[in-house]
Design a protein around this motif. Structure first.
Motif, PDB file in Angstrom:
ATOM      1  N   VAL A  22       0.665  -0.132  22.781  1.00 14.72           N
ATOM      2  CA  VAL A  22       0.624   1.181  22.159  1.00 14.72           C
ATOM      3  C   VAL A  22      -0.586   1.282  21.230  1.00 14.72           C
ATOM      4  O   VAL A  22      -0.822   0.388  20.416  1.00 14.72           O
ATOM      5  N   VAL A  23      -1.360   2.331  21.404  1.00 18.49           N
ATOM      6  CA  VAL A  23      -2.460   2.623  20.473  1.00 18.49           C
ATOM      7  C   VAL A  23      -2.132   3.934  19.788  1.00 18.49           C
ATOM      8  O   VAL A  23      -1.893   4.947  20.438  1.00 18.49           O
ATOM      9  N   LEU A  24      -2.137   3.883  18.447  1.00 15.69           N
ATOM     10  CA  LEU A  24      -1.642   4.995  17.655  1.00 15.69           C
ATOM     11  C   LEU A  24      -2.775   5.489  16.780  1.00 15.69           C
ATOM     12  O   LEU A  24      -3.297   4.732  15.976  1.00 15.69           O
ATOM     13  N   THR A  25      -3.201   6.728  16.942  1.00 10.32           N
ATOM     14  CA  THR A  25      -4.122   7.257  15.931  1.00 10.32           C
ATOM     15  C   THR A  25      -3.300   8.120  14.997  1.00 10.32           C
ATOM     16  O   THR A  25      -2.428   8.863  15.447  1.00 10.32           O
ATOM     17  N   THR A  26      -3.546   7.980  13.734  1.00 13.72           N
ATOM     18  CA  THR A  26      -2.681   8.672  12.794  1.00 13.72           C
ATOM     19  C   THR A  26      -3.335   8.806  11.427  1.00 13.72           C
ATOM     20  O   THR A  26      -4.261   8.083  11.083  1.00 13.72           O
ATOM     21  N   HIS A  27      -2.853   9.794  10.694  1.00 22.37           N
ATOM     22  CA  HIS A  27      -3.202   9.894   9.287  1.00 22.37           C
ATOM     23  C   HIS A  27      -2.063   9.351   8.440  1.00 22.37           C
ATOM     24  O   HIS A  27      -2.201   9.152   7.258  1.00 22.37           O
ATOM     25  N   ASP A  28      -0.908   9.190   9.083  1.00 27.63           N
ATOM     26  CA  ASP A  28       0.295   8.820   8.350  1.00 27.63           C
ATOM     27  C   ASP A  28       0.369   7.304   8.246  1.00 27.63           C
ATOM     28  O   ASP A  28       0.684   6.614   9.206  1.00 27.63           O
ATOM     29  N   LEU A  29       0.060   6.787   7.069  1.00 25.24           N
ATOM     30  CA  LEU A  29       0.029   5.336   6.929  1.00 25.24           C
ATOM     31  C   LEU A  29       1.417   4.750   7.009  1.00 25.24           C
ATOM     32  O   LEU A  29       1.581   3.570   7.289  1.00 25.24           O
ATOM     33  N   GLY A  30       2.435   5.596   6.816  1.00 24.78           N
ATOM     34  CA  GLY A  30       3.801   5.129   6.997  1.00 24.78           C
ATOM     35  C   GLY A  30       4.012   4.647   8.428  1.00 24.78           C
ATOM     36  O   GLY A  30       4.631   3.611   8.667  1.00 24.78           O
ATOM     37  N   ASP A  31       3.458   5.389   9.396  1.00 30.99           N
ATOM     38  CA  ASP A  31       3.546   4.976  10.800  1.00 30.99           C
ATOM     39  C   ASP A  31       2.994   3.568  10.954  1.00 30.99           C
ATOM     40  O   ASP A  31       3.600   2.691  11.562  1.00 30.99           O
ATOM     41  N   VAL A  32       1.790   3.392  10.393  1.00 32.86           N
ATOM     42  CA  VAL A  32       1.100   2.125  10.557  1.00 32.86           C
ATOM     43  C   VAL A  32       1.894   1.008   9.897  1.00 32.86           C
ATOM     44  O   VAL A  32       2.122  -0.051  10.475  1.00 32.86           O
ATOM     45  N   GLU A  33       2.344   1.274   8.678  1.00 30.09           N
ATOM     46  CA  GLU A  33       3.044   0.239   7.933  1.00 30.09           C
ATOM     47  C   GLU A  33       4.305  -0.214   8.659  1.00 30.09           C
ATOM     48  O   GLU A  33       4.638  -1.386   8.651  1.00 30.09           O
ATOM     49  N   ARG A  34       4.983   0.733   9.292  1.00 32.79           N
ATOM     50  CA  ARG A  34       6.249   0.363   9.921  1.00 32.79           C
ATOM     51  C   ARG A  34       6.091  -0.109  11.354  1.00 32.79           C
ATOM     52  O   ARG A  34       7.009  -0.692  11.903  1.00 32.79           O
ATOM     53  N   LEU A  35       4.958   0.189  11.988  1.00 29.43           N
ATOM     54  CA  LEU A  35       4.859  -0.104  13.408  1.00 29.43           C
ATOM     55  C   LEU A  35       3.800  -1.139  13.782  1.00 29.43           C
ATOM     56  O   LEU A  35       3.984  -1.906  14.719  1.00 29.43           O
ATOM     57  N   CYS A  36       2.671  -1.144  13.076  1.00 29.72           N
ATOM     58  CA  CYS A  36       1.525  -1.881  13.597  1.00 29.72           C
ATOM     59  C   CYS A  36       1.275  -3.153  12.809  1.00 29.72           C
ATOM     60  O   CYS A  36       1.164  -3.121  11.588  1.00 29.72           O
ATOM     61  N   ARG A  37       1.185  -4.249  13.531  1.00 35.04           N
ATOM     62  CA  ARG A  37       0.800  -5.482  12.866  1.00 35.04           C
ATOM     63  C   ARG A  37      -0.715  -5.522  12.708  1.00 35.04           C
ATOM     64  O   ARG A  37      -1.242  -6.242  11.912  1.00 35.04           O
ATOM     65  N   ARG A  38      -1.399  -4.719  13.526  1.00 36.88           N
ATOM     66  CA  ARG A  38      -2.855  -4.766  13.483  1.00 36.88           C
ATOM     67  C   ARG A  38      -3.416  -3.359  13.290  1.00 36.88           C
ATOM     68  O   ARG A  38      -2.876  -2.401  13.840  1.00 36.88           O
ATOM     69  N   VAL A  39      -4.470  -3.281  12.519  1.00 34.67           N
ATOM     70  CA  VAL A  39      -5.061  -1.998  12.202  1.00 34.67           C
ATOM     71  C   VAL A  39      -6.551  -2.019  12.508  1.00 34.67           C
ATOM     72  O   VAL A  39      -7.235  -3.008  12.210  1.00 34.67           O
ATOM     73  N   LEU A  40      -7.041  -0.952  13.144  1.00 33.64           N
ATOM     74  CA  LEU A  40      -8.481  -0.768  13.317  1.00 33.64           C
ATOM     75  C   LEU A  40      -8.870   0.436  12.478  1.00 33.64           C
ATOM     76  O   LEU A  40      -8.269   1.486  12.620  1.00 33.64           O
ATOM     77  N   VAL A  41      -9.842   0.273  11.609  1.00 36.92           N
ATOM     78  CA  VAL A  41     -10.287   1.421  10.824  1.00 36.92           C
ATOM     79  C   VAL A  41     -11.684   1.802  11.287  1.00 36.92           C
ATOM     80  O   VAL A  41     -12.578   0.954  11.355  1.00 36.92           O
ATOM     81  N   VAL A  42     -11.833   3.075  11.658  1.00 32.63           N
ATOM     82  CA  VAL A  42     -13.108   3.573  12.152  1.00 32.63           C
ATOM     83  C   VAL A  42     -13.657   4.563  11.145  1.00 32.63           C
ATOM     84  O   VAL A  42     -12.913   5.368  10.588  1.00 32.63           O
ATOM     85  N   ASP A  43     -14.956   4.456  10.887  1.00 29.68           N
ATOM     86  CA  ASP A  43     -15.592   5.470  10.041  1.00 29.68           C
ATOM     87  C   ASP A  43     -17.021   5.662  10.513  1.00 29.68           C
ATOM     88  O   ASP A  43     -17.700   4.698  10.856  1.00 29.68           O
TER      89      ASP A  43
END
Lengths: 320, 275, 270
Positions: free
Chosen positions: A206-227
């Motif tokens: 699953v690849v999740l793009t989101t603004h909701d960091l709650g999603d990330v905190e509860r679902l993703c062990r790994r984070v990619l940050v793009v800027d």
């Protein structure tokens, strides 16, 4: 394909856009915008990854390239072993996509009809489709919504429908764009539970793009940050928290109001009666600080606050 | 209705009208596309009329030049009088269906007057944006009959304004229909056909068999295309001109009045039902 | 081959769902279909009214013109039913719903055409069929097997020619999404032009609709053969049977244009 082959491989991908602007009445200026600017990363099979970044960072351009809708300007992409741009239709059978703001359902048709149409479009055998549908209807609690036209569904109900629609052909890889945007707390929780189930039980990447960091905190062990089209962070949430420049906070309640405590490795940032706040770098261990406090002061209570993920990400954007 | 200072209300309506104008003026590419399409249709119809007038050079008392000029007037007015419907009446029907109409009726501005101002703005844009350019194309490719008397242009402008008013009044009534009928689309299509046919757009009324022509001139639809065209072609002059404008004005008053009465009736119903 | 079958199945499934949805409001459906019969029939009523004052137009009688009218109307009607929804492409690009279609394993063109399928468009088909039937009863055609076959292939070719115009128009909307109305000049404009004998137009127009945009093959050349008329351009006789060729050629051009449009969309992102 080999089981150990990554679900997604991105190697030095660039994507530029020509933007024409009206300058004056007739003159037009051309400007080259680098939406994605040398992006490289891998996603292993079965991973659940959060793709974060501010608006215009290149997230949706990246997802469009990963689905084969958009052709990269340069660089190499492989998704489940296929080149997305060249093998778009073949890839389509093996991935599921939920675009946050656009519907993959038929607006004027009942949910049931949308699901039936998708069976035809993806050419799924009737029995497999029925089995998958039964499962999703139960997990996502869609039973009572099946005969309602999509336009009459609430945002949360529709999103559940969208996700079921994206999964009915049992894809190996699922892209989700802002899946919980606009949902209430209960719906969010339910949706996150479902995604975790899919990821764990079916092994769907699953690849999740989101603004909701709650999603990330509860679902993703790994984070990619793009800027600015570049990868500015790739790692675990913990590692993200321990980035340079971010701080953890020790909140200590003393027996009485006292002057600022003095502890090696931490600085007092705030005093409010008997309560004091001490700040220490994210990378450092809190144990020595706690030990010193306990030895030298009359500590009633003590808590350690991790840096807020929002702050960490905001700091990353500033650096990028 | 409580009256507010006249100047203030006029300013409100002027602002609404200018909003209606600008709302359509933003789509430049769409306007260019529309001009192209109107021009192509204008040319095709001109050739068919030229063929008809070659067979019968004096049919309906017009000559071929009149007929060709009529085509370009028709193309100019097609969007101006919104012969294909659309615009505010779909919106009005939508708001009635969703119940948002209650908000509109609660405003201190009169619903019909407000929509009329808006539609005048729209029609002004369509006359300028979609009418002038195709007519220039027509003038370049065909020999047109321009009015001999410059005052005719003034009379034409008055007649077009009345045509827009009649067209507005009809579309307003159709929109209000949503109070009584769930889906007005079928109704819109049928009225669209009647308008197309009875306004002279498909064929100038003078070409129709005499009895049919007389009958169609008794309907309000002639006021949309046929009457303004005859004003510009100087077929209606002197008392005839007054009669032409008078018939348009008469229909405008009757149909607007019907719209007002129905609005009041519907509002009462709305209040009673508590909708 | 399987791809074609799959596309057809998807088309049938999607359009079928829209038909079922429309049938839920049967009264609206009937009203809209009847409305279309009327609107598309307005032109023919005008022609009949003209013939109250004349016997021939451009050298052709009412029956002969009805034949032209029916053939071109039927061609457009079929194309409009099958692919009229492609007019919505500009909107689909703007609101992003095209992206949703591009991540599905069925060609986007098939999905764009099938989505919002409107059975009420059968109104034009029925109206044109009635006029064509009336024409066939009123014109003098020396029927044989070749002429019968010509009639059938003409209807098919006409549909393909108009279909190609719809696809060309959709491809154009990749470049200029707001300019959707230009398409009307070629679809409805095309049908208006060809429902009259081409003898009433300047010869440049006839050449343009023969060699540039082959609208004349929708009805004119085959009708000349059916009616035993001379070709005013004096083209060789086989041209009158060449509608399928013209249709294939235009379809090929439309296919290339559509692919070009999708490629442009996928490489510019707009």
């Amino acid at each position: 394909m080999a089981a150990d082959e990554p679900a997604i491989e991105v190697v030095d991908v660039h994507r530029t856009f020509d933007v024409r602007r009206r300058a004056g009445r007739l003159r037009r200026t051309r400007q080259v915008v680098r939406a994605v600017d040398g992006l490289s990363f891998d996603v292993a099979r079965g991973e659940m990854v959060g793709l974060l970044g501010p608006n215009g960072a290149g997230k949706s351009t990246t997802v469009k390239m990963l689905t084969g809708i958009l052709v990269p300007t340069s660089g190499a992409l492989r998704v489940v072993g296929l080149d997305p741009a060249a093998a778009r239709t073949r890839l389509a059978r093996r991935i599921g996509v939920v675009f946050g703001q656009r519907s993959g359902l038929w607006w004027d048709l009942p949910l049931r009809d949308s699901f039936a149409l998708l069976r035809r479009i993806y050419d799924v055998p009737a029995d497999r489709h029925a089995a998958a549908l039964a499962e999703f209807v139960e997990l996502l609690e869609l039973g009572e919504l099946m005969d309602i036209p999509v336009r009459a569904l609430s945002l949360g109900q529709r999103m559940r429908g969208e996700i079921a629609a994206a999964l009915l052909h049992e894809p190996e890889l699922l892209y989700l764009d802002e899946p919980t945007i606009g949902l209430d707390v209960v719906s969010k929780g339910r949706l996150r539970d479902f995604l975790r189930t899919i990821n764990v039980e079916r092994g769907t990447t699953v690849v999740l793009t989101t603004h909701d960091l709650g999603d990330v905190e509860r679902l993703c062990r790994r984070v990619l940050v793009v800027d600015h089209g570049r990868l500015v962070f790739d790692g675990s949430l913990d590692a993200l928290r321990r980035l340079d420049g971010t701080t953890r906070t020790v909140v200590v309640d003393l027996a009485t109001s006292s002057p600022q405590v003095e502890v090696a490795g931490a600085v007092v940032t705030r005093v409010d009666g008997p309560r004091q706040w001490l700040s220490l770098p994210s990378g450092a261990s809190a144990a020595p600080v706690v030990a010193q406090l306990a030895a030298a002061y009359d500590v009633v209570d003590l808590a350690i606050q991790e840096p807020a993920i929002e702050d960490v990400v905001a700091r990353l954007y500033q650096r990028g | 209705m409580k009256s507010r200072p006249g100047g203030g209300r006029l300013a409100t309506y002027a602002a609404v009208a200018s909003g209606g104008f600008r709302r359509y003026a933003t789509y430049r590419l769409a306007t260019a596309a529309g001009v192209f399409t109107n021009s192509v249709f204008g040319c095709i119809i001109c050739f068919t009329y030229l063929a008809l007038w070659q067979e019968r050079p004096d049919i309906g008392g017009w000559d071929a030049q009149d007929a060709v000029t009529f085509v370009w007037i028709g193309q100019s007015l097609l969007m101006t009088v919104a012969l294909f419907g659309g615009g505010f009446s779909d919106e009005l029907a939508d708001r009635i269906r969703t119940g948002d109409i209650a908000v509109d009726l609660g405003r201190p501005v009169d619903l019909q007057g407000w929509r009329y101002a808006e539609d005048l703005g729209r029609s002004a844009f369509h006359l300028l944006g979609r009418g002038v350019a195709p007519t220039l194309v027509g003038a370049l490719l065909f020999s047109l009959a321009w009015p001999a008397n410059p005052l005719t242009w003034l009379a034409f402008l008055g007649s077009v304004t009345l045509a827009v008013t009649v067209s507005f009044a009809i579309r307003y009534l159709i929109g209000l229909g949503a109070f009584w009928v769930l889906d007005v689309r079928g109704f819109v299509v049928v009225i669209g056909f009647v308008q197309l046919f009875c306004s002279g757009m498909v064929l100038p009324l003078v070409v129709f068999p005499a009895g049919l022509e007389t009958a169609l001139r008794l309907l309000p639809f002639a006021a949309l295309i046929q009457v303004p065209a005859e004003v510009l072609l100087e077929k209606s002059t002197g008392w005839g001109l007054l009669a032409a404008l008078g018939s348009q004005l008469g229909w405008a008053v009757v149909l607007l009045g019907a719209g007002r009465a129905l609005t009041r009736h519907a509002t009462r119903r709305l209040v009673v039902q508590g909708g | 081959m399987t791809a074609l079958v799959r596309s057809w199945q998807a088309y049938r499934a999607i359009s079928g769902a829209w038909v079922r949805a429309a049938m839920a409001y049967r009264a609206s459906f009937v009203a809209l279909a009847l409305g279309q019969v009327l609107t598309s029939g307005a032109d023919f009523i005008a022609i009949v009214l003209m013939f109250a004052s004349i016997d021939t137009l451009g050298g052709f009688g009412l029956g002969e013109i009805a034949l032209l009218y029916g053939l071109t109307g039927l061609g457009l009607g079929i194309a409009d039913l099958v692919a009229g929804s492609t007019e919505q492409l500009g909107r689909r690009v703007r609101d992003g719903s095209l992206d949703t279609m591009l991540v599905r394993p069925v060609p986007a063109l098939v999905q764009v055409a099938a989505d919002q399928f409107a059975l009420r468009r059968i109104g034009r088909i029925s109206q044109a069929t009635v006029v064509l039937g009336w024409a066939l009863l009123h014109v003098d055609i020396d029927w044989n097997l070749t002429r019968a076959a010509l009639l059938v292939t003409t209807i098919g070719s006409g549909a393909v020619i108009y279909l190609s115009i719809y696809v060309l128009g959709a491809a154009f909307q990749f470049v200029a999404g707001d300019a959707a109305e230009v398409q009307n000049a070629f679809t409805y404009g095309g049908v208006t032009l060809t429902q009259y004998p081409l003898t009433i137009y300047p010869v440049e127009v006839v050449r343009a609709v023969t060699f540039l945009l082959p609208l004349a093959f929708v009805n004119w050349y085959p009708a000349l053969h059916l009616l035993g008329r001379d070709d005013p351009l004096g083209l060789p006789g086989w041209v009158q049977a060449a509608s399928p060729l013209a249709a294939l050629a235009l379809a090929a051009v439309a296919g290339v244009a559509w692919r070009g449009g999708v490629r442009r969309y996928r490489s510019t992102g707009s």
